[in-house]
Design a protein around this motif. Structure first.
Motif, PDB file in Angstrom:
ATOM      1  N   PHE A 400      91.787  39.492   9.066  1.00 64.33           N
ATOM      2  CA  PHE A 400      92.152  38.237   8.380  1.00 64.33           C
ATOM      3  C   PHE A 400      91.118  37.151   8.674  1.00 64.33           C
ATOM      4  N   GLU A 401      90.690  37.085   9.914  1.00 65.91           N
ATOM      5  CA  GLU A 401      89.715  36.052  10.300  1.00 65.91           C
ATOM      6  C   GLU A 401      88.359  36.304   9.615  1.00 65.91           C
ATOM      7  N   ILE A 402      87.933  37.570   9.628  1.00 68.09           N
ATOM      8  CA  ILE A 402      86.670  37.916   8.947  1.00 68.09           C
ATOM      9  C   ILE A 402      86.791  37.538   7.465  1.00 68.09           C
ATOM     10  N   ASN A 403      87.941  37.865   6.886  1.00 67.73           N
ATOM     11  CA  ASN A 403      88.158  37.636   5.458  1.00 67.73           C
ATOM     12  C   ASN A 403      88.147  36.144   5.134  1.00 67.73           C
ATOM     13  N   ALA A 404      88.812  35.366   5.971  1.00 65.47           N
ATOM     14  CA  ALA A 404      88.883  33.922   5.701  1.00 65.47           C
ATOM     15  C   ALA A 404      87.478  33.330   5.688  1.00 65.47           C
ATOM     16  N   ARG A 405      86.677  33.703   6.681  1.00 67.20           N
ATOM     17  CA  ARG A 405      85.309  33.162   6.750  1.00 67.20           C
ATOM     18  C   ARG A 405      84.481  33.672   5.568  1.00 67.20           C
ATOM     19  N   PHE A 406      84.649  34.950   5.251  1.00 61.43           N
ATOM     20  CA  PHE A 406      83.880  35.536   4.149  1.00 61.43           C
ATOM     21  C   PHE A 406      84.251  34.879   2.819  1.00 61.43           C
ATOM     22  N   LEU A 407      85.543  34.714   2.584  1.00 63.77           N
ATOM     23  CA  LEU A 407      85.952  34.147   1.283  1.00 63.77           C
ATOM     24  C   LEU A 407      85.538  32.682   1.154  1.00 63.77           C
ATOM     25  N   ASP A 408      85.436  31.980   2.293  1.00 65.49           N
ATOM     26  CA  ASP A 408      84.888  30.608   2.238  1.00 65.49           C
ATOM     27  C   ASP A 408      83.476  30.645   1.673  1.00 65.49           C
ATOM     28  N   GLU A 409      82.715  31.617   2.159  1.00 66.07           N
ATOM     29  CA  GLU A 409      81.327  31.758   1.692  1.00 66.07           C
ATOM     30  C   GLU A 409      81.312  32.071   0.187  1.00 66.07           C
ATOM     31  N   VAL A 410      82.226  32.949  -0.227  1.00 64.94           N
ATOM     32  CA  VAL A 410      82.286  33.320  -1.654  1.00 64.94           C
ATOM     33  C   VAL A 410      82.635  32.090  -2.492  1.00 64.94           C
ATOM     34  N   ARG A 411      83.605  31.346  -2.019  1.00 65.47           N
ATOM     35  CA  ARG A 411      84.007  30.151  -2.788  1.00 65.47           C
ATOM     36  C   ARG A 411      82.866  29.156  -2.889  1.00 65.47           C
ATOM     37  N   ARG A 412      82.089  29.037  -1.827  1.00 67.52           N
ATOM     38  CA  ARG A 412      80.923  28.125  -1.877  1.00 67.52           C
ATOM     39  C   ARG A 412      79.922  28.609  -2.922  1.00 67.52           C
ATOM     40  N   ARG A 413      79.723  29.928  -2.976  1.00 69.23           N
ATOM     41  CA  ARG A 413      78.754  30.491  -3.924  1.00 69.23           C
ATOM     42  C   ARG A 413      79.247  30.438  -5.363  1.00 69.23           C
ATOM     43  N   SER A 425      88.117  40.056  -1.893  1.00 66.23           N
ATOM     44  CA  SER A 425      88.917  39.923  -0.673  1.00 66.23           C
ATOM     45  C   SER A 425      89.110  41.271   0.035  1.00 66.23           C
ATOM     46  N   LEU A 426      89.091  41.239   1.362  1.00 62.70           N
ATOM     47  CA  LEU A 426      89.331  42.468   2.130  1.00 62.70           C
ATOM     48  C   LEU A 426      90.769  42.942   1.967  1.00 62.70           C
ATOM     49  N   ILE A 427      91.609  42.037   1.448  1.00 61.09           N
ATOM     50  CA  ILE A 427      93.009  42.400   1.246  1.00 61.09           C
ATOM     51  C   ILE A 427      93.293  42.460  -0.254  1.00 61.09           C
ATOM     52  N   ASP A 428      93.770  43.603  -0.690  1.00 59.62           N
ATOM     53  CA  ASP A 428      94.162  43.760  -2.079  1.00 59.62           C
ATOM     54  C   ASP A 428      95.562  43.163  -2.220  1.00 59.62           C
ATOM     55  N   GLU A 429      95.672  42.094  -3.043  1.00 54.85           N
ATOM     56  CA  GLU A 429      96.974  41.435  -3.170  1.00 54.85           C
ATOM     57  C   GLU A 429      97.507  41.544  -4.585  1.00 54.85           C
ATOM     58  N   SER A 430      96.977  42.511  -5.342  1.00 48.33           N
ATOM     59  CA  SER A 430      97.409  42.611  -6.738  1.00 48.33           C
ATOM     60  C   SER A 430      98.829  43.170  -6.858  1.00 48.33           C
ATOM     61  N   GLY A 431      99.287  43.859  -5.839  1.00 47.19           N
ATOM     62  CA  GLY A 431     100.667  44.355  -5.817  1.00 47.19           C
ATOM     63  C   GLY A 431     101.078  44.363  -4.365  1.00 47.19           C
ATOM     64  N   PRO A 432     101.661  45.471  -3.882  1.00 47.89           N
ATOM     65  CA  PRO A 432     101.866  45.581  -2.429  1.00 47.89           C
ATOM     66  C   PRO A 432     100.499  45.438  -1.744  1.00 47.89           C
ATOM     67  N   ARG A 433     100.483  44.776  -0.595  1.00 48.29           N
ATOM     68  CA  ARG A 433      99.166  44.448  -0.013  1.00 48.29           C
ATOM     69  C   ARG A 433      98.534  45.629   0.744  1.00 48.29           C
TER      70      ARG A 433
END
Ligand code: RUG
Length: 838
Positions: A400-413, A425-433
């Motif tokens: 979760f921590e790796i993902n949060a930092r990574f997605l911040d970078e993605v959002r900046r880009r 995202s490292l977590i697939d949230e399209s249905g059950p996670r």
């Protein structure tokens, strides 16, 4: 062998004198080991005793190299490649070690002089089948090449007690039996209990703010498992290098047992011990649905954690600070099975060794590189979040921590691009996670590669497109390869002799030199030798087929071979449709000119994959009809050779005339069987898929039988709405073939047996068999026409082999070393016993 004579010959000199690489010394150690290790004399000894005595004699010769290598690496502080793989499909060791030591012929002679049948002794070895197929065998070829190229390396994996199941065919169906490969012991490994490590599983985490403001996390596990390493030396070809394959076995940690025991719960303690040991019990046979298998996730974490802890131990032993981890080790992730290593290294560095997060993340990303091996969506691993949390609660937090930092970078880009954020995202949230393991591997690695040019392009444009757009420089292609030591020198001694007599022996280490054979393709004399060798290999395989399948096949017929895992995308059933078409043709026109062909199939179906098992039944059903029909049986034969394995592959590849590589374009990442066939002089009939494309490129279009849709054509057909039933309606031959299966012609009149297969083809055909059928049949027609021109076929066969240099795993390893690992080779100087003692 005479017992008295053998007893009198026992030698008591020190090992260094006895371990010489010559026939007499080998005989001597063989006898010593028969007495002192096996505790047997000839009148009592079994074939297995003789095999073991020889294996130990060879092992004595490995040990000197192994010790010298370890000493050299330690002294030089060598940068080391750690190859993390859940599978190592090694194949038998004895023959290979004799080849690499350069004493194969000496050993054969020694055994013969002692009145023993050398080939029978070799056949005693239980093959360590610790892999499913291509991926595990690639790992085995890679560690062979690393040792040959003198690159310091450690292969890390799991010592499964039961490897890939043993397949037999009963009434045409696959039947699985457990593979008890360790039942007579394993002379090639050394247990290293002193390097055992503890692995935590389950439980919960505690977070605490310290007085100095830092946050510490404690993982309180519900279970502990002990990982015990078993080391196998991996010899380079005719050099002094012996690297290590370190496989972890799970055992119950004693201290933990005691806790339960002291509470008086004896049976609870025993159960806990059994459940810990289950971790390395069995290799998962690549089933369709692995997502929910808790034990599989535990296995992956178990071997990854053991391996990373082991690397840390090595660093600490050499007093190297952990900030330099990535300088000491280049860690290659063989597919996503070891991808949890990204989170585990972070945990070890941050939680256990108190490294600040950012520093630890830099070290982690510089350490790992990830190889993807599949484009099949169902093979991309993902774990349900609740399961992941249950087994690895701390790792989920880290992810979760790796993902949060990574997605911040993605959002900046990509500001505002929430769809992209969701996809990355490292977590697939399209249905059950789910936790997406390929994503974790991509984010935590500095290099990502595919295993053939087309595969890498498809990763970039499709499966991993978002990552490619983000980090194009991380991506590169590393086309697979296979080791010519096992797949030519050991498997095909006749061809090896002819080639070495013609161009010298250098080709064994520099496969490009096979090019020197090209002019010889024009010599009628050489071609005739080439054919004699193929014929001898075919005769040998025909004997095996007669024994195992009770079918007599003609070594002068064309051996048309498809051996690989049974899977719909690999399309063994397309070959089956072609055989039925030929059968019908022969029935309709009994005088048709058709060169005799033997169709040979081999491969295992995952036990839970019903369609694949039905494909086997279809092939054996066709064999039952065709092989018995007096009208065709001299011209067509169909056999399914049970239990395809490394050992059986060594007999099959050298005997093949035609190599079937007929997967749907865009589905086979690379293939490596295609390379083994080519090296041994088979011509390929294949689609534009995987490494077939590169094989065709090097051998030339004239020396390759190409058919079928290309990947863009497959995509286009899919997009426009593929209706297989229309193709069936429009092709009378295809219709006749399918109707015959549907009506029970190959199932003794049972029209329901193949219904699922026929219906799947008629109404879905996800792998486009019907769309490729016509093109395949026509291409096979060209194959048949070429075959009857014997001289032309032989020329093509020689050119195929001569142009196979690119597909040596030595080339693959050089590519990895140059672009990803940057691990220089370290030649080893042999130590004598005197050095070691001093
Ligand atoms: O299916 C692929 C083969 O195409 C490839 O040659 C081999 C080695 O790269 O790996 C095979 N593979 C892929 N085995 N398992 C997977 C998916 O995890």
């Amino acid at each position: 062998m005479d017992t008295r004579a053998a007893a009198a010959a026992v030698d008591h000199r020190p090992l260094s004198e006895r371990a010489a690489l010559n026939k007499e010394a080998l005989k001597q150690s063989f006898l010593d080991n028969l007495f002192h290790t096996q505790g047997k004399f000839p009148a009592l000894a079994s074939k297995s005793d003789y095999y073991l005595a020889l294996a130990y004699a060879v092992r004595e010769r490995l040990l000197q190299r192994w010790i010298s290598t370890a000493a050299e690496y330690m002294q030089k502080g060598a940068r080391t490649v750690s190859y993390l793989s859940a599978e190592f499909l090694m194949g038998p060791h004895l023959g290979n070690n004799l080849i690499n030591l350069g004493i194969y012929d000496e050993a054969k002679q020694a055994m013969t002089e002692l009145g023993l049948n050398f080939d029978e002794l070799l056949a005693q070895e239980e093959e360590p089948g610790l892999g499913n197929g291509g991926l595990g065998r690639l790992a085995a070829c890679f560690i062979d090449s690393m040792a040959t190229l003198e690159i310091p390396s450690l292969g890390y994996g799991i010592r499964y007690e039961f490897g890939i199941f043993h397949q037999s065919i009963v009434d045409g169906w696959q039947v699985e039996k457990t593979d008890k490969w360790l039942r007579y012991g394993n002379p090639w490994e050394l247990q290293r209990p002193e390097w055992a490590v503890q692995v935590k599983l389950g439980g919960y985490t505690e977070h605490r703010s310290e007085e100095d403001g830092t946050l510490t996390v404690r993982w309180i596990p519900s279970r502990l498992v002990s990982g015990v390493p078993y080391d196998t030396p991996i010899l380079g070809y005719r050099n002094n290098t012996a690297n290590t394959l370190r496989l972890w076995s799970a055992q119950a940690p004693e201290s933990f047992d005691f806790e339960v025991f002291n509470r008086g719960d004896y049976y609870g303690a025993v159960m806990q011990k059994m459940s810990s040991e289950n971790l390395s019990k069995v290799l998962y046979p690549n089933d369709e649905h692995e997502g929910g298998k808790e034990l599989r996730l535990e296995q992956q974490y178990f071997f990854v954690s053991c391996s990373l802890q082991d690397m840390i131990r090595i660093m600490q032993g050499q007093r190297l600070p952990l900030e330099h981890f990535h300088e000491k080790f280049a860690v290659q992730l063989n597919d996503t099975h070891p991808a949890i290593a990204v989170a585990e290294l972070m945990r070890l560095l941050v939680d256990e060794h108190k490294m600040p997060w950012n520093r630890a993340w830099q070290v982690t990303c510089k350490t790992f590189a990830y190889t993807n091996h599949t484009l099949m969506p169902e093979a991309l691993e993902r774990w349900p979040l609740p399961l992941f949390k249950k087994v690895l609660p701390r790792h989920l937090e880290i992810i979760f921590e790796i993902n949060a930092r990574f997605l911040d970078e993605v959002r900046r880009r990509y500001p505002g691009d929430s769809a992209r954020v969701a996809r990355l995202s490292l977590i697939d949230e399209s249905g059950p996670r789910y936790v997406r393991m390929a994503h974790l591997a991509c984010v935590g690695s500095h290099a990502i590669n595919g295993v053939a040019e087309l595969h890498t392009e498809l990763l970039k444009s499709d499966v991993l497109r978002d990552f490619y757009e983000l980090w194009p420089n991380k991506f590169s292609n590393k086309t697979n390869g296979v080791t010519p030591r096992r797949w030519m020198v050991l498997a095909n001694p006749r061809l090896t002799r002819l080639v070495s007599d013609s161009i010298g022996e250098d080709w064994i280490k520099h496969l490009d030199q096979l090019q020197k054979l090209e002019p010889l393709a024009e010599s009628a004399d050489f071609r005739s030798h080439w054919r004699e060798i193929k014929r001898a290999n075919k005769r040998a395989l025909a004997e095996v087929i007669a024994r195992r399948c009770n079918v007599a096949v003609d070594p002068d017929s064309m051996f048309d071979v498809q051996v690989k895992r049974i899977h719909e995308y690999k399309r063994q059933h397309l070959a089956a449709l072609h055989i039925i078409a030929l059968y019908l043709q022969l029935k309709a026109q009994p005088n048709l000119e058709l060169a005799p062909r033997t169709f040979i199939f081999g491969g295992k179906a995952a036990p839970g994959y019903r369609m694949a098992k039905l494909m086997i039944k279809l092939i054996t059903g066709i064999g039952d009809v065709v092989n018995r029909d007096p009208m065709v049986r001299d011209r067509l034969k169909v056999v399914f050779l049970p239990n395809f394995s490394v050992t059986n592959g060594q007999r099959i590849y050298p005997a093949a005339d035609l190599s079937e590589q007929i997967s749907t374009a865009g589905k086979e990442a690379s293939g490596t069987g295609n390379m083994k066939f080519q090296m041994n002089g088979a011509l390929t009939i294949g689609t534009m898929d995987g490494a077939n494309i590169e094989i065709r490129e090097v051998v030339g279009a004239d020396n390759f039988f190409l058919f079928g849709l290309t990947t863009p054509q497959v995509y286009a057909l899919q997009a426009q709405g593929y209706r297989p039933h229309d193709w069936y309606e429009q092709d009378p031959q295809l219709r006749e073939v399918i109707d015959m299966i549907r009506d029970g012609y190959f199932s003794r009149g049972d029209a329901s047996l193949f219904r699922p297969l026929v219906d799947s083809l008629l109404w879905h055909d996800p792998y486009f068999l019907f769309a490729d059928f016509r093109s395949y049949v026509e291409c096979q027609q060209r194959v048949g026409e070429t075959w009857v021109d014997t001289e032309r076929w032989t020329r093509m066969s020689i050119l195929n082999s001569a142009r196979s240099g690119k597909f040596s795993s030595d080339r693959s390893i050089r590519d990895y070393t140059k672009d990803i690992w940057h691990a220089p080779s370290v030649p080893v100087e042999l130590l004598t016993e005197h050095h070691v003692r001093a």
